[in-house]
Design an enzyme around this catalytic site. Sequence first.
Site, PDB file in Angstrom:
ATOM      1  N   SER A 461      20.763 -27.947 -74.303  1.00  0.00           N
ATOM      2  CA  SER A 461      20.550 -26.797 -74.481  1.00  0.00           C
ATOM      3  C   SER A 461      21.121 -25.408 -72.678  1.00  0.00           C
ATOM      4  O   SER A 461      22.390 -26.126 -73.146  1.00  0.00           O
ATOM      5  CB  SER A 461      19.379 -25.799 -74.609  1.00  0.00           C
ATOM      6  OG  SER A 461      18.322 -26.716 -75.905  1.00  0.00           O
ATOM      7  N   ASP A 472      34.308 -27.173 -68.636  1.00  0.00           N
ATOM      8  CA  ASP A 472      35.922 -26.649 -69.318  1.00  0.00           C
ATOM      9  C   ASP A 472      36.180 -25.773 -68.315  1.00  0.00           C
ATOM     10  O   ASP A 472      38.092 -25.888 -68.342  1.00  0.00           O
ATOM     11  CB  ASP A 472      35.347 -26.131 -70.077  1.00  0.00           C
ATOM     12  CG  ASP A 472      34.879 -26.258 -70.920  1.00  0.00           C
ATOM     13  OD1 ASP A 472      35.214 -28.029 -71.296  1.00  0.00           O
ATOM     14  OD2 ASP A 472      33.928 -25.865 -71.973  1.00  0.00           O
ATOM     15  N   LYS A 487      21.993 -30.381 -77.663  1.00  0.00           N
ATOM     16  CA  LYS A 487      21.294 -29.570 -78.326  1.00  0.00           C
ATOM     17  C   LYS A 487      22.416 -28.564 -78.681  1.00  0.00           C
ATOM     18  O   LYS A 487      21.770 -27.451 -77.378  1.00  0.00           O
ATOM     19  CB  LYS A 487      19.553 -29.510 -77.949  1.00  0.00           C
ATOM     20  CG  LYS A 487      18.870 -27.372 -78.015  1.00  0.00           C
ATOM     21  CD  LYS A 487      17.873 -27.780 -78.197  1.00  0.00           C
ATOM     22  CE  LYS A 487      17.081 -26.346 -78.780  1.00  0.00           C
ATOM     23  NZ  LYS A 487      17.624 -25.784 -78.797  1.00  0.00           N
TER      24      LYS A 487
END
Length: 687
Positions: A461, A472, A487
Site C-alpha cells: 500500500s 518513477d 495492494k
Amino acid sequence: MPRLAFRPLALIAIMGFIAAVVGAQTPTSKPLDEDTARVVVNLLELGHMAKPKIDDEIAKKWCHNFLKDLDPQKYYFLKADIDEFMAEATTLDDKIKEGNLDFPKKVFARFLERTDERLKTALEYLDQKPDFTVDEAIDDDPDLIDYPATEGEAKERWRKRIKLDLLQLKVDKTEDKEAVDKVKIRYKDRNRLFHQFDMSELLEVYLSSLTRTFDPHSSYMSAKTLEDTIGQTLHLSLEGIGASLQSENGYAVVKEVVPGMAADKDGRLQPEDKIIGIQNEDGSETDLVEKKLSDVVRFIRGPRGTKVRLIVQPTGTKDRKIYELTRQKIELVEQHAKGQIIDVKDPENKVYKVGVINLPAFYGDTQAVMAQDPDAVSATVDTKKLINSFKQKGINALILDLRGNGGGLLEEARTLSGLFIDRGPIVQVKDASGVKHIDDKDEGAAWTGPLVVLIDHLSASASEIFAGVIKDYDRGLIIGDSSTFGKGTVQSIVPINEQLRRRDDANLGALKLTIQQFYRVNGESTQVLGVTPHIHIPSIRDKADFGEGKMDNALKFDKVNALPIAGLKQVNPSLVRELETRSLDRRKANVKFQKQEERIAKFVERKARHSISLNEEKFRSEFVPDEDITKDEDKPKKDKAKKKFTEHPAWESDYYNDEVASIVADYLTLGSKVLTTTTTGPVTNSR
C-alpha cells in the site's frame, strides 16, 4: 480517513489471541447486531468502488468464505455439514437484508460441536507415542482436499496433524514430554477460545466473509477491533500499564514489560508472572483466570492517571500479590521510525557514513498534525527528524527500510514522498468520479543525496506508493524481493453508529470499505504486480503463496494515463546494470547466499508436492525453517528465557544486509561517475 494497509480479518488471525473457556453457548444476537448487518449491506452496495449487487451468486461465495474462515484447513467440519449449509447459501442475501442472523449462529453451534469432538480426538492421540519411522505424509494444501466424509476420516486427519506438531517440536529439540504438554495446552486453549466467541466477534467474521467477496481488503470491524486499529495501528499509543500479555493454559501471562512505563517503573511485575484477577475499589475481586485475553486486557487498560490493582501470581510460586499501578499513556516506540548510522566500505576500503531509517508503518494522527500539535504522531515527522540528525553528522547516503511495512495512511505516503522530491505528483487515484492526482506541493526536500529503499513482499500500500515515486522520478535505488505486495486500493473506515445516527449507543464498530484504486505517476497500478526493484536479491518470500495476486477476488491490474514529471537522474540503466553485476558476483562467491539458494530450491520442491513427510528422516532432510533466513546463522542463538522488552536496532549486520551495504558502497563510488557521463540537463519523464 483513507486507509491503505489492513489485511482482511479471518478467524485464523483471531486464533492468535489464545484465551479461556466460559461454556458452550452459541452467541446471541441483539437488535443492534441486526441493524449493523443491514447497514453493512447497504454501505457495500452504495459505497464500494465496484458498486456490487448482493444476490444469490454473491451469497454462495459468501457462504463458502464463511465456512472457510471457520475451518480453513478442513479439520473440523464434515462433508455432510458443508453440504447442509451450502444448501441454504442462496437465502443469505435475503436474510441479511432483513437483519436475520440465524444462519451464522446455526453454523457456529455446529462448529462448536465439532471442535469438542476434535479436541477429544487430539487428546487421545497425544496419549499415544507416535512412530516417526513410518513413511507417510500429510497434505498441506487444503484447496486440493475435500472435507472428511466420515468421523474416521476426520480422526485420521487429526492423527497426522498431531504427529506433525510433535515432529516439528522434536526437530526443534523439545523433549518428548514437554512437546506433548505444549500441544495439549495449544489445543485446549484453542478450544477454549472458540467457546468464548461472543456475537460481536461472530458478526465480524460473518460480515467480513461477505465483504471479501468483492475484494480482499474490505471488512467489518467490531468495536474492539476498531479501537485497536485506530489507537495502536495508526496513533501508536494506548493507555494502560505497559505490559504485553499472552494467554497460556487459561492464564494471562506477562511476556514483556515496556521500559519506562508504569509496570517497569514500579518494578514488581515481571515476565512470566500470571495476572489472575483485579481487586475492585470496594475490596471485591474480579477473577481473570480462564477469561478471554482481550477482556483481560480491557480490564487492565483505562484512562491515564487512574489506578488498577492487579492480583498477581509471581512466576514459579503459588503466592497472591496485589500490585497497585497508575495507568499512563503508552507510546508503542517499537513501531515508530528508528534510525542508526552505519559505516560501509567500498572495494578500496573507503569508508562512507550511511544513515538507516527503519519505518514499520505509515502511521499518523492526521487531525493532530493539522492542528500542529507538537506531540502529534506522524511517520513523516519522525523520519524528517532522523534525517536532520543524520545530516548534522555528515552522512553520505540514506537507506529507508520498508521491509515488512504493510502501509498506512495515504496522507503520510504523500508527505513522506515529499521529503525526497521538490514538488510534483505523488499518486493518481481513481474512484467513481474519475482519476485525479495527489501532489507534493511543498518546496524543497529534506534529503537530496543518494537514497536506497529496501522492499520485500510484505511492503504494501503506502510503501508501494512511496517506492513507486522513488522509482518513477529516478530518485533512488530500490533493492529487495522480486516485487512488493501488490495492494493498490484505498479503504475508508465508516463508523456504523454514524450511519444509524445513534451516537450515544454502544460502539457498533465500522466498515472498512474499498473506495478507490491508486496508480503510480507512470500510469501503472501497483495492484497485483506491485513495484519491482532495480536490484533483486532472491528470497524464499519470492516463492511463497502470498501477495495480492494470491488473494481471492483481488481487483485486476490496469493502467491510466501517465503524468509528465521532471526526472531527478540519480539512477539510470547503466548504473543499475553495473551494480547488479557486482552484486551477483559477490553473491555467487558467498557461502551463505549459496546456502540460501539451496533452501529456496528445497522450499520450491517441497511446495510443489503439496505434502509434508511425517517420517523423521525425510522431514529433517527437507525441512526449511519458518524464520526469516536472512538472519545471520553464525551469530549466537538468543537466550529463549523471557526478558524485559528491548527495542530492536534499525539495522543489524547479517549476510543479506551486508550485501545491501556493499551495493550502497558501489552506488556511492560509481554513481557520480556513471551519471555524469550518461546524462546531461533536466529530464522529463512521461512514461
